[in-house]
Design a protein around this motif. Sequence first.
Motif, PDB file in Angstrom:
ATOM      1  N   LEU A  98      75.640  -0.349  58.363  1.00  0.00           N
ATOM      2  CA  LEU A  98      75.575   0.197  59.721  1.00  0.00           C
ATOM      3  C   LEU A  98      74.501   1.272  59.765  1.00  0.00           C
ATOM      4  CD1 LEU A  98      79.375   0.782  60.561  1.00  0.00           C
ATOM      5  CD2 LEU A  98      77.922  -1.049  61.458  1.00  0.00           C
ATOM      6  N   VAL A 155      78.226   2.825  56.604  1.00  0.00           N
ATOM      7  CA  VAL A 155      76.945   3.510  56.793  1.00  0.00           C
ATOM      8  C   VAL A 155      76.293   3.762  55.441  1.00  0.00           C
ATOM      9  CG1 VAL A 155      75.825   5.626  57.622  1.00  0.00           C
ATOM     10  CG2 VAL A 155      77.684   4.598  58.958  1.00  0.00           C
ATOM     11  N   THR A 197      84.565   3.304  57.850  1.00  0.00           N
ATOM     12  CA  THR A 197      83.362   3.080  58.659  1.00  0.00           C
ATOM     13  C   THR A 197      82.184   3.876  58.098  1.00  0.00           C
ATOM     14  OG1 THR A 197      84.846   2.847  60.569  1.00  0.00           O
ATOM     15  CG2 THR A 197      82.502   2.973  61.029  1.00  0.00           C
ATOM     16  N   ALA A 243      76.120  10.758  59.657  1.00  0.00           N
ATOM     17  CA  ALA A 243      77.101  10.101  60.533  1.00  0.00           C
ATOM     18  C   ALA A 243      78.314  11.004  60.748  1.00  0.00           C
ATOM     19  CB  ALA A 243      77.530   8.770  59.930  1.00  0.00           C
ATOM     20  N   PHE A 263      76.640   3.222  64.297  1.00  0.00           N
ATOM     21  CA  PHE A 263      77.820   4.069  64.143  1.00  0.00           C
ATOM     22  C   PHE A 263      78.153   4.774  65.453  1.00  0.00           C
ATOM     23  CE2 PHE A 263      79.969   8.019  62.811  1.00  0.00           C
ATOM     24  CZ  PHE A 263      80.987   7.493  62.038  1.00  0.00           C
TER      25      PHE A 263
END
Length: 249
Positions: A209, A204, A200, A141, A214
Amino acid sequence: MPRLFVDMAYKGSAYHGWQRQLNALSVQEVVEEALAKILPQATEIVGSGRTDTGVHASQQIFHVDVPEGLNPDKLQYQLNALLPFDLAIKSCRWVTPEAHARFDAVQRGYHYHIIRQKDPFRHGMAYHYITPLDVEKMNEAAELMCTKTDFECFSKVKTEVNTFLCTLFKAQWTEDNGNLVFYVSANRFLRGMVRAMVGTLLEVGRGKLSLADFEAILDGKNRQEAGRAVPAEGLFLSEVRYPESIYLS
């Protein structure tokens, strides 16, 4: 007047960020008060950028105009003698008179530290987070972020900026003795960007997520869709780079 770039470090726990404020103690205020005891006139300093309340810096640069004939090494010694234990001057270098600590910076870097076990010696200097994480997915990510340029989804909602565009140079998680360190560098950062980014990425890592989710958050430009901002205590401004041409020594 001649201009110096001053490289300093600070533990931000006791301060309401870098920027001078009316009703709260800031790093800038404490440094300016120390300078006022050394220099013949009150002097305003300009930092490379703001850090929020509780955020630390292993490298923050500010510029200051000083009288002719001043000895930079002596100034470093005098400032360190006056400043409290949680603020330290690392070096003072002459720069061109028009050099600007904020506007001339070409790269900034941050480190975010996560400890996996309770550690009294790192209290207030790292985020204690014990949930199992897929670091490989978090790095996938992070690599994805480097293909994007608009980071409105990670910006504080009420902020006055002309653009949400940033160029990321690197974003990577590493493991250090079982703990985690996230490093990100860019030409500029938005307010609250790194803490929202880390929050965030942790989603993940927890499996909440997917990479597709993402990327959708990045493309959606909606702060409410991104993860929460992680605590300030784990964040360090760790790198500020300038063109070598501005240095005189």
